[in-house]
Design a protein around this motif. Structure first.
Motif, PDB file in Angstrom:
ATOM      1  N   PHE A 266       0.745  -1.337  -0.001  1.00  0.00           N
ATOM      2  CA  PHE A 266      -0.128  -0.230  -0.112  1.00  0.00           C
ATOM      3  C   PHE A 266       0.644   1.300   0.118  1.00  0.00           C
ATOM      4  O   PHE A 266       0.551   2.132  -0.772  1.00  0.00           O
ATOM      5  CB  PHE A 266      -1.012  -0.027   1.385  1.00  0.00           C
ATOM      6  N   ALA A 267       1.954   1.131   0.761  1.00  0.00           N
ATOM      7  CA  ALA A 267       2.759   2.580   0.734  1.00  0.00           C
ATOM      8  C   ALA A 267       3.458   2.706  -0.344  1.00  0.00           C
ATOM      9  O   ALA A 267       3.663   3.853  -1.032  1.00  0.00           O
ATOM     10  CB  ALA A 267       3.890   2.279   1.999  1.00  0.00           C
ATOM     11  N   SER A 268       3.974   1.632  -1.222  1.00  0.00           N
ATOM     12  CA  SER A 268       4.345   1.959  -2.468  1.00  0.00           C
ATOM     13  C   SER A 268       3.716   2.464  -3.717  1.00  0.00           C
ATOM     14  O   SER A 268       3.743   3.249  -4.437  1.00  0.00           O
ATOM     15  CB  SER A 268       5.114   0.758  -3.162  1.00  0.00           C
ATOM     16  N   ALA A 269       2.307   1.855  -3.479  1.00  0.00           N
ATOM     17  CA  ALA A 269       1.013   2.575  -4.183  1.00  0.00           C
ATOM     18  C   ALA A 269       0.884   3.998  -4.005  1.00  0.00           C
ATOM     19  O   ALA A 269       0.410   4.770  -5.009  1.00  0.00           O
ATOM     20  CB  ALA A 269      -0.100   1.441  -4.085  1.00  0.00           C
ATOM     21  N   ALA A 270       0.779   4.351  -2.755  1.00  0.00           N
ATOM     22  CA  ALA A 270       0.690   5.880  -2.270  1.00  0.00           C
ATOM     23  C   ALA A 270       1.599   6.612  -2.885  1.00  0.00           C
ATOM     24  O   ALA A 270       1.225   7.680  -3.418  1.00  0.00           O
ATOM     25  CB  ALA A 270       0.501   5.809  -0.840  1.00  0.00           C
ATOM     26  N   LYS A 271       2.879   6.156  -2.812  1.00  0.00           N
ATOM     27  CA  LYS A 271       3.963   6.818  -3.408  1.00  0.00           C
ATOM     28  C   LYS A 271       3.996   6.965  -4.995  1.00  0.00           C
ATOM     29  O   LYS A 271       4.206   8.160  -5.499  1.00  0.00           O
ATOM     30  CB  LYS A 271       5.306   6.292  -3.017  1.00  0.00           C
ATOM     31  N   HIS A 272       3.629   6.035  -5.643  1.00  0.00           N
ATOM     32  CA  HIS A 272       3.691   5.898  -6.937  1.00  0.00           C
ATOM     33  C   HIS A 272       2.306   6.195  -7.857  1.00  0.00           C
ATOM     34  O   HIS A 272       2.149   6.869  -8.829  1.00  0.00           O
ATOM     35  CB  HIS A 272       4.479   4.888  -7.325  1.00  0.00           C
ATOM     36  N   TYR A 273       1.329   5.780  -7.269  1.00  0.00           N
ATOM     37  CA  TYR A 273       0.072   5.911  -7.802  1.00  0.00           C
ATOM     38  C   TYR A 273      -0.828   6.761  -7.235  1.00  0.00           C
ATOM     39  O   TYR A 273      -2.056   7.256  -8.087  1.00  0.00           O
ATOM     40  CB  TYR A 273      -0.742   4.478  -7.963  1.00  0.00           C
ATOM     41  N   GLY A 274      -0.616   7.067  -6.043  1.00  0.00           N
ATOM     42  CA  GLY A 274      -1.304   8.039  -5.066  1.00  0.00           C
ATOM     43  C   GLY A 274      -3.007   8.085  -5.403  1.00  0.00           C
ATOM     44  O   GLY A 274      -3.533   6.869  -5.061  1.00  0.00           O
ATOM     45  N   ARG A 275      -3.478   9.172  -5.759  1.00  0.00           N
ATOM     46  CA  ARG A 275      -5.078   9.051  -5.665  1.00  0.00           C
ATOM     47  C   ARG A 275      -5.543   8.304  -6.769  1.00  0.00           C
ATOM     48  O   ARG A 275      -6.879   8.080  -6.828  1.00  0.00           O
ATOM     49  CB  ARG A 275      -5.683  10.736  -6.002  1.00  0.00           C
ATOM     50  N   ARG A 276      -4.879   7.504  -7.629  1.00  0.00           N
ATOM     51  CA  ARG A 276      -4.981   6.935  -8.766  1.00  0.00           C
ATOM     52  C   ARG A 276      -5.338   5.663  -8.008  1.00  0.00           C
ATOM     53  O   ARG A 276      -5.493   4.416  -8.952  1.00  0.00           O
ATOM     54  CB  ARG A 276      -4.501   6.892  -9.865  1.00  0.00           C
ATOM     55  N   THR A 277      -5.063   5.090  -6.949  1.00  0.00           N
ATOM     56  CA  THR A 277      -5.327   3.975  -6.348  1.00  0.00           C
ATOM     57  C   THR A 277      -6.572   3.398  -5.666  1.00  0.00           C
ATOM     58  O   THR A 277      -7.324   4.399  -4.990  1.00  0.00           O
ATOM     59  CB  THR A 277      -4.247   3.476  -5.149  1.00  0.00           C
ATOM     60  N   LEU A 278      -7.222   2.211  -5.831  1.00  0.00           N
ATOM     61  CA  LEU A 278      -8.100   1.855  -5.105  1.00  0.00           C
ATOM     62  C   LEU A 278      -7.811   0.811  -4.397  1.00  0.00           C
ATOM     63  O   LEU A 278      -7.005  -0.198  -4.773  1.00  0.00           O
ATOM     64  CB  LEU A 278      -9.220   1.355  -6.153  1.00  0.00           C
ATOM     65  N   ALA A 279      -7.752   0.867  -3.117  1.00  0.00           N
ATOM     66  CA  ALA A 279      -7.415  -0.026  -2.010  1.00  0.00           C
ATOM     67  C   ALA A 279      -8.373  -0.940  -1.435  1.00  0.00           C
ATOM     68  O   ALA A 279      -9.610  -0.313  -0.932  1.00  0.00           O
ATOM     69  CB  ALA A 279      -6.211   0.236  -1.130  1.00  0.00           C
ATOM     70  N   LEU A 280      -8.520  -2.469  -1.478  1.00  0.00           N
ATOM     71  CA  LEU A 280      -9.588  -3.102  -0.832  1.00  0.00           C
ATOM     72  C   LEU A 280      -8.735  -3.939   0.417  1.00  0.00           C
ATOM     73  O   LEU A 280      -7.778  -4.564   0.341  1.00  0.00           O
ATOM     74  CB  LEU A 280     -10.215  -4.099  -1.653  1.00  0.00           C
ATOM     75  N   ILE A 281      -9.490  -3.669   1.349  1.00  0.00           N
ATOM     76  CA  ILE A 281      -8.928  -4.459   2.644  1.00  0.00           C
ATOM     77  C   ILE A 281      -9.972  -5.761   3.126  1.00  0.00           C
ATOM     78  O   ILE A 281     -11.348  -5.333   3.068  1.00  0.00           O
ATOM     79  CB  ILE A 281      -8.816  -3.734   4.020  1.00  0.00           C
ATOM     80  N   LEU A 282      -9.864  -6.901   2.753  1.00  0.00           N
ATOM     81  CA  LEU A 282     -10.591  -7.800   2.993  1.00  0.00           C
ATOM     82  C   LEU A 282     -10.426  -8.760   4.312  1.00  0.00           C
ATOM     83  O   LEU A 282      -9.387  -8.314   5.000  1.00  0.00           O
ATOM     84  CB  LEU A 282     -10.472  -8.996   1.946  1.00  0.00           C
ATOM     85  N   THR A 283     -11.244  -9.655   4.668  1.00  0.00           N
ATOM     86  CA  THR A 283     -11.093 -10.674   5.790  1.00  0.00           C
ATOM     87  C   THR A 283      -9.466 -10.975   6.232  1.00  0.00           C
ATOM     88  O   THR A 283      -8.677 -11.155   5.262  1.00  0.00           O
ATOM     89  CB  THR A 283     -11.687 -11.955   5.678  1.00  0.00           C
ATOM     90  N   GLY A 284      -9.085 -10.899   7.523  1.00  0.00           N
ATOM     91  CA  GLY A 284      -7.875 -11.236   7.991  1.00  0.00           C
ATOM     92  C   GLY A 284      -7.778 -10.910   9.518  1.00  0.00           C
ATOM     93  O   GLY A 284      -8.207  -9.986  10.225  1.00  0.00           O
ATOM     94  N   MET A 285      -6.683 -11.290  10.066  1.00  0.00           N
ATOM     95  CA  MET A 285      -6.423 -11.470  11.528  1.00  0.00           C
ATOM     96  C   MET A 285      -5.214 -10.312  11.479  1.00  0.00           C
ATOM     97  O   MET A 285      -4.640 -10.029  10.724  1.00  0.00           O
ATOM     98  CB  MET A 285      -5.894 -12.705  12.104  1.00  0.00           C
ATOM     99  N   GLY A 286      -5.430  -9.489  12.552  1.00  0.00           N
ATOM    100  CA  GLY A 286      -4.247  -8.366  12.789  1.00  0.00           C
ATOM    101  C   GLY A 286      -4.801  -7.020  12.215  1.00  0.00           C
ATOM    102  O   GLY A 286      -5.985  -6.700  12.004  1.00  0.00           O
ATOM    103  N   ALA A 287      -3.796  -6.276  11.697  1.00  0.00           N
ATOM    104  CA  ALA A 287      -4.077  -4.912  11.437  1.00  0.00           C
ATOM    105  C   ALA A 287      -3.122  -4.520  10.223  1.00  0.00           C
ATOM    106  O   ALA A 287      -2.999  -3.598   9.944  1.00  0.00           O
ATOM    107  CB  ALA A 287      -3.804  -4.047  12.721  1.00  0.00           C
ATOM    108  N   ASP A 288      -2.517  -5.536   9.583  1.00  0.00           N
ATOM    109  CA  ASP A 288      -1.780  -5.264   8.268  1.00  0.00           C
ATOM    110  C   ASP A 288      -2.689  -4.602   7.257  1.00  0.00           C
ATOM    111  O   ASP A 288      -3.518  -5.020   7.010  1.00  0.00           O
ATOM    112  CB  ASP A 288      -1.120  -6.454   7.997  1.00  0.00           C
ATOM    113  N   GLY A 289      -2.124  -3.498   6.630  1.00  0.00           N
ATOM    114  CA  GLY A 289      -2.800  -2.650   5.943  1.00  0.00           C
ATOM    115  C   GLY A 289      -3.283  -1.304   6.461  1.00  0.00           C
ATOM    116  O   GLY A 289      -3.680  -0.455   5.540  1.00  0.00           O
ATOM    117  N   ARG A 290      -3.297  -0.901   7.811  1.00  0.00           N
ATOM    118  CA  ARG A 290      -3.999   0.096   8.450  1.00  0.00           C
ATOM    119  C   ARG A 290      -3.131   1.225   8.119  1.00  0.00           C
ATOM    120  O   ARG A 290      -3.547   2.196   7.758  1.00  0.00           O
ATOM    121  CB  ARG A 290      -4.180  -0.091   9.940  1.00  0.00           C
TER     122      ARG A 290
END
Length: 344
Positions: A266-290
């Protein structure tokens, strides 16, 4: 309330070691043992455990057949043990498709040493699947709520979709990709917490069931329209938009818990694609992705989270939602159609 566990394995040594680890945790206890799938079915009906740990290779009835039968007779969360081989990956994915909720690598050496890390991993996995809210396990559960909109639709063009998921992800992704049509052109990156020997087999499985081209990502390859790339297990995936877009695979820092990490992708997408990124967070244990979602939102990107009712484990989506980082909260069956309608 104590979590009651049925341990199923044809190895007496493995049953004994797993039972010792489970019984050492005050949250749970072993209430029964079985050495084949048929016994597992019988003990499930008789003892009514909260969780079953299940081996695959067993006499009389294998683990996958047992899981299928258990899901038809008395559904209960199942945690599979699997070997870290390509064939082991195929078998594990079959088990997840049959209804198992999660898996752990079957490592006799690690179990024999009974290390603190192994104990913690096993007992935490059991606790997580015991508390899961998977709809398939209870026929009386009402249907999921419709999509909940928090802050409106996509604000502009999307050049990249990045999906992060963990426990329950393989089944969720298979369900999702069956609903995305062949005409979908925006490239998709998948970050699924999974061992290195599993991701190639998983990508091949998705490729067979999806009209899109799905493959395990390789270092340096170009990001192409209509293609889906699965991050290799044990490594870290990053994207770069320069020169038309490319994927970079790197060895993971030992200090990073997840390999691959949703936050890093996600961090690399934020740097290179910025606002043109759609991120999806699906089922999972923990907080990876936050934290990665936080960086994406700072760049004006859009974040969707799976709703609690359709998650196996609500941990990862919940972490993003609680921080106010999700633009929409969606039931799993709604995500594919919405992707197609808004950016397909």
């Amino acid at each position: 309330m104590t979590i009651r566990v049925l341990v199923v394995d044809d190895s007496g040594f493995f049953r004994r070691r797993v039972s010792e680890i489970i019984n050492s945790d005050p949250r749970m206890e072993v209430i029964g043992l079985a050495d084949n799938g048929r016994q597992a079915m019988e003990q499930n009906e008789k003892l009514k455990p909260d969780v079953i740990t299940m081996d695959y290779e067993m006499p009389v009835m294998d683990g996958i057949t047992a899981v299928r039968n258990i899901m038809q007779s008395r559904p209960v969360p199942v945690l599979m043990f699997s070997s870290l081989t390509f064939e082991g990956a195929r078998v594990t994915l079959d088990a997840l498709e049959a209804g198992a909720l999660d898996f752990l690598p079957k490592n006799f050496d690690a179990i024999a040493k009974n290390s603190a890390q192994i104990r913690q991993t096993l007992t935490d996995k059991i606790a997580a699947v015991a508390n899961s809210r998977r709809r398939a396990l209870t026929e009386s559960t009402p249907p999921p709520r419709p999509a909940v909109v928090k802050r409106g639709s996509l604000s502009g063009q999307v050049d990249l979709v990045v999906i992060g998921t963990s426990t329950g992800g393989p089944a969720a992704l298979q369900s999702l990709f069956k609903t995305i049509p062949a005409g979908f052109r925006t490239p998709i990156i998948i970050i699924q917490h999974m061992p290195g020997s599993f991701t190639k087999a998983f990508a091949e499985r998705l490729n067979r069931m999806s009209p899109l081209s799905v493959k395990e990502a390789e270092d340096g390859e170009r990001i192409e329209a209509g293609h889906v790339y699965v991050a290799p297990g044990g490594m870290q995936l990053m994207v770069d938009k320069r020169n038309g877009g490319s994927i970079h695979i790197r060895e993971s820092d030992e200090r990073v818990n997840y390999r691959p990490s949703v936050d890093i992708a996600f961090a690399s997408a934020a740097k290179h694609y910025g606002r043109r990124t759609l991120a999806l967070i699906l089922t999972g244990m923990g907080a990876d992705g936050r934290e990665g979602a936080r960086l994406l939102k700072q760049q004006g990107a859009t974040v969707w989270a799976q709703n609690e009712e359709t998650c196996v484990i609500f941990g990862m989506p919940m972490a993003v939602i609680k921080e106010g980082l999700s633009d929409e909260i969606l039931a799993l069956p709604d995500i594919g159609p919405k992707l197609s309608a808004e950016i397909g």
